[in-house]
Motif scaffolding. Structure first.
Motif, PDB file in Angstrom:
ATOM      1  N   LEU A 123       1.188  -1.166   0.262  1.00 63.95           N
ATOM      2  CA  LEU A 123       0.088  -0.051  -0.212  1.00 63.95           C
ATOM      3  C   LEU A 123       1.089   0.944   0.136  1.00 63.95           C
ATOM      4  CD1 LEU A 123      -3.240   0.648   0.764  1.00 63.95           C
ATOM      5  CD2 LEU A 123      -2.565   1.170   2.634  1.00 63.95           C
ATOM      6  N   TRP A 124       0.770   2.325  -1.037  1.00 65.06           N
ATOM      7  CA  TRP A 124       1.344   3.876  -1.267  1.00 65.06           C
ATOM      8  C   TRP A 124       1.243   4.131  -0.760  1.00 65.06           C
ATOM      9  CZ3 TRP A 124       6.126   2.459  -4.314  1.00 65.06           C
ATOM     10  CH2 TRP A 124       6.135   1.269  -4.373  1.00 65.06           C
ATOM     11  N   LYS A 125       1.116   5.656   0.021  1.00 64.89           N
ATOM     12  CA  LYS A 125       0.877   6.685  -0.294  1.00 64.89           C
ATOM     13  C   LYS A 125       1.377   7.702  -0.479  1.00 64.89           C
ATOM     14  CE  LYS A 125      -1.131  10.562   3.735  1.00 64.89           C
ATOM     15  NZ  LYS A 125      -1.883  10.362   5.132  1.00 64.89           N
ATOM     16  N   GLY A 126       1.849   9.269  -0.911  1.00 64.81           N
ATOM     17  CA  GLY A 126       2.889   9.654  -1.916  1.00 64.81           C
ATOM     18  C   GLY A 126       2.151  10.635  -1.839  1.00 64.81           C
ATOM     19  N   SER A 127       3.241  11.633  -1.894  1.00 66.70           N
ATOM     20  CA  SER A 127       2.682  13.164  -1.486  1.00 66.70           C
ATOM     21  C   SER A 127       3.858  14.021  -2.642  1.00 66.70           C
ATOM     22  CB  SER A 127       2.688  13.626   0.072  1.00 66.70           C
ATOM     23  OG  SER A 127       3.204  14.199   0.492  1.00 66.70           O
ATOM     24  N   LYS A 128       3.477  15.210  -2.999  1.00 66.73           N
ATOM     25  CA  LYS A 128       4.707  15.534  -3.506  1.00 66.73           C
ATOM     26  C   LYS A 128       6.334  15.607  -3.250  1.00 66.73           C
ATOM     27  CE  LYS A 128       2.353  19.792  -5.055  1.00 66.73           C
ATOM     28  NZ  LYS A 128       1.888  20.706  -6.039  1.00 66.73           N
ATOM     29  N   LYS A 129       6.156  15.560  -1.562  1.00 68.63           N
ATOM     30  CA  LYS A 129       7.756  15.350  -0.856  1.00 68.63           C
ATOM     31  C   LYS A 129       8.030  14.038  -0.367  1.00 68.63           C
ATOM     32  CE  LYS A 129       8.654  20.455  -0.338  1.00 68.63           C
ATOM     33  NZ  LYS A 129       8.377  21.317   0.355  1.00 68.63           N
ATOM     34  N   ASP A 130       6.738  13.188  -0.105  1.00 69.30           N
ATOM     35  CA  ASP A 130       6.556  12.079   1.141  1.00 69.30           C
ATOM     36  C   ASP A 130       6.612  10.591   0.413  1.00 69.30           C
ATOM     37  OD1 ASP A 130       8.459  13.320   3.414  1.00 69.30           O
ATOM     38  OD2 ASP A 130       6.511  14.117   3.877  1.00 69.30           O
ATOM     39  N   LEU A 131       6.748  10.152   0.869  1.00 66.84           N
ATOM     40  CA  LEU A 131       6.445   8.710   0.640  1.00 66.84           C
ATOM     41  C   LEU A 131       6.542   7.647   1.637  1.00 66.84           C
ATOM     42  CD1 LEU A 131       5.979   6.844  -1.695  1.00 66.84           C
ATOM     43  CD2 LEU A 131       8.324   5.753  -1.652  1.00 66.84           C
ATOM     44  N   TYR A 132       4.431   7.078   2.393  1.00 70.81           N
ATOM     45  CA  TYR A 132       4.690   6.051   2.746  1.00 70.81           C
ATOM     46  C   TYR A 132       4.443   4.549   2.486  1.00 70.81           C
ATOM     47  CZ  TYR A 132       4.915   9.803   6.502  1.00 70.81           C
ATOM     48  OH  TYR A 132       4.298  10.802   6.993  1.00 70.81           O
ATOM     49  N   ILE A 133       5.197   3.439   2.706  1.00 71.65           N
ATOM     50  CA  ILE A 133       4.868   2.012   2.320  1.00 71.65           C
ATOM     51  C   ILE A 133       4.365   1.283   3.773  1.00 71.65           C
ATOM     52  CG2 ILE A 133       5.991   0.575   0.544  1.00 71.65           C
ATOM     53  CD1 ILE A 133       7.290   2.333  -0.369  1.00 71.65           C
ATOM     54  N   PHE A 134       2.968   0.192   3.157  1.00 74.84           N
ATOM     55  CA  PHE A 134       3.448  -0.647   3.899  1.00 74.84           C
ATOM     56  C   PHE A 134       2.515  -1.459   3.575  1.00 74.84           C
ATOM     57  CE2 PHE A 134       0.955   3.435   5.229  1.00 74.84           C
ATOM     58  CZ  PHE A 134       2.162   3.792   6.959  1.00 74.84           C
ATOM     59  N   PRO A 147      -6.362  -3.850   7.825  1.00 70.33           N
ATOM     60  CA  PRO A 147      -4.508  -3.847   8.810  1.00 70.33           C
ATOM     61  C   PRO A 147      -3.873  -3.151   7.830  1.00 70.33           C
ATOM     62  CG  PRO A 147      -5.517  -6.109   8.838  1.00 70.33           C
ATOM     63  CD  PRO A 147      -7.081  -5.724   7.715  1.00 70.33           C
ATOM     64  N   LEU A 148      -3.024  -2.798   8.807  1.00 74.03           N
ATOM     65  CA  LEU A 148      -1.210  -2.479   7.164  1.00 74.03           C
ATOM     66  C   LEU A 148      -0.998  -2.779   7.885  1.00 74.03           C
ATOM     67  CD1 LEU A 148      -2.236   0.851   6.425  1.00 74.03           C
ATOM     68  CD2 LEU A 148      -2.551  -0.842   5.570  1.00 74.03           C
ATOM     69  N   TYR A 149       0.760  -3.815   7.625  1.00 78.40           N
ATOM     70  CA  TYR A 149       1.513  -4.415   8.242  1.00 78.40           C
ATOM     71  C   TYR A 149       2.459  -3.352   8.085  1.00 78.40           C
ATOM     72  CZ  TYR A 149      -0.996  -8.199   8.967  1.00 78.40           C
ATOM     73  OH  TYR A 149      -2.551  -9.403   9.155  1.00 78.40           O
ATOM     74  N   ARG A 150       4.230  -3.945   8.809  1.00 76.67           N
ATOM     75  CA  ARG A 150       4.965  -2.978   8.871  1.00 76.67           C
ATOM     76  C   ARG A 150       5.548  -3.350   6.878  1.00 76.67           C
ATOM     77  NH1 ARG A 150       9.296  -2.446  12.800  1.00 76.67           N
ATOM     78  NH2 ARG A 150       9.938  -0.793  11.249  1.00 76.67           N
ATOM     79  N   ALA A 151       6.497  -2.605   5.417  1.00 73.88           N
ATOM     80  CA  ALA A 151       6.347  -3.074   4.740  1.00 73.88           C
ATOM     81  C   ALA A 151       7.963  -3.715   5.024  1.00 73.88           C
ATOM     82  CB  ALA A 151       6.990  -1.641   3.450  1.00 73.88           C
ATOM     83  N   PRO A 152       8.332  -5.243   4.919  1.00 70.01           N
ATOM     84  CA  PRO A 152       9.731  -5.835   5.056  1.00 70.01           C
ATOM     85  C   PRO A 152      10.463  -5.071   4.224  1.00 70.01           C
ATOM     86  CG  PRO A 152       8.311  -6.282   3.132  1.00 70.01           C
ATOM     87  CD  PRO A 152       7.754  -5.053   3.412  1.00 70.01           C
ATOM     88  N   PHE A 153      11.083  -3.769   4.498  1.00 67.03           N
ATOM     89  CA  PHE A 153      12.147  -3.729   3.631  1.00 67.03           C
ATOM     90  C   PHE A 153      12.944  -2.310   4.697  1.00 67.03           C
ATOM     91  CE2 PHE A 153       8.891  -3.768   0.780  1.00 67.03           C
ATOM     92  CZ  PHE A 153       9.535  -4.474  -0.615  1.00 67.03           C
ATOM     93  N   PHE A 154      14.365  -2.505   4.209  1.00 69.10           N
ATOM     94  CA  PHE A 154      14.764  -1.509   4.815  1.00 69.10           C
ATOM     95  C   PHE A 154      15.212   0.125   4.686  1.00 69.10           C
ATOM     96  CE2 PHE A 154      17.032  -5.417   4.065  1.00 69.10           C
ATOM     97  CZ  PHE A 154      17.964  -5.807   5.115  1.00 69.10           C
ATOM     98  N   ASN A 155      15.219   0.863   5.498  1.00 71.08           N
ATOM     99  CA  ASN A 155      15.131   2.358   4.914  1.00 71.08           C
ATOM    100  C   ASN A 155      14.435   3.127   5.015  1.00 71.08           C
ATOM    101  OD1 ASN A 155      17.395   1.793   3.896  1.00 71.08           O
ATOM    102  ND2 ASN A 155      17.260   2.847   2.285  1.00 71.08           N
TER     103      ASN A 155
END
Length: 238
Positions: A123-134, A147-155
């Motif tokens: 699941l992606w939430k993007g604005s002009k400057k920020d990105l959130y991923i779940f 329910p959302l889960y932690r994206a299994p990535f670094f950074n």
């Protein structure tokens, strides 16, 4: 000597100043006075705002409004994976991507090879400057209480915000929806994963070992390894 002029930004100089006067009466009639700016940046040549100056100002404001109207505007039918759009000038979009195989890049010290690997639905939430991923367990029947889960990535921070590091994010004020989505996905997957943020593994177990077992081997991503972060999709809409 190194020519660095290409690194300089555009320089704007003041050329006009407007002062709005208003009578202190019930009608509140208004008068606009225009000033030219001299070479030292001082206001000179005070005069009533002319018709040509008014037209130039209106055109400049109309261009700004047009850019704002185009932000997150779809170039055709809405993508099927689009969930929510806030089209304000500082708005955002929320969309999902299904489980798939993508190229991933890791810095050498992590000991994970670069290559294709299966990833879970995101699941992606993007604005002009920020990105959130779940992460999601599934893309079937997504709703506000999903329910959302932690994206299994670094950074990625605990709240889902992605640290873009040295990636130069360039989202234009008139960016159309499809380009907006493509840009954020490209920024994310074409950057190098380097470190954990928040001090906790985003998956059950060792995240390095997880990716070592997936990259280049054609294995499906183990959904059971995902960790809930305690929020639902509805939280992202606020």
């Amino acid at each position: 000597m190194k020519n660095i002029t290409q690194n300089f930004g555009s320089i704007y100089t003041p050329v006009k100043a407007l002062v709005v006067f208003q009578k202190n009466d019930p009608q509140g009639s208004t008068y606009v006075e225009s000033y030219d700016m001299d070479a030292n940046g001082y206001a000179v040549n005070a005069h009533p705002l002319s018709l040509s100056e008014s037209s130039a100002l209106a055109n400049a404001l109309d261009t700004s409004d047009e850019l704002r109207r185009n932000f997150l505007k779809s170039s055709g039918l809405l993508p099927k994976n689009m969930l929510y759009i806030n089209p304000d000038h500082d708005g955002y979009a929320i969309w999902y991507t299904p489980a798939m195989e993508v190229p991933l890049f890791f810095i050498d010290k992590l000991g994970i090879p670069n290559g294709k690997a299966a990833i879970p639905p995101l699941l992606w939430k993007g604005s002009k400057k920020d990105l959130y991923i779940f992460a999601l367990q599934s893309v079937e029947a997504i709703e506000e209480q999903t329910p959302l889960y932690r994206a299994p990535f670094f950074n990625i921070y605990d709240d889902g915000r992605v640290c873009m590091g040295t990636v130069s994010v360039d989202i234009q004020p008139d960016c159309l929806l499809q380009e907006f989505m493509q840009l954020w996905e490209s920024y994310f997957f074409n950057s190098y994963f380097s470190h954990l943020l928040g001090g906790k593994s985003p998956v059950q177990g060792n995240v390095i070992q997880l990716w070592q077992s997936l990259v280049g081997l054609g294995e499906e991503f183990p959904i059971s390894a995902l960790v809930k972060n305690g929020i639902t999709l509805k939280k992202l809409l606020s």
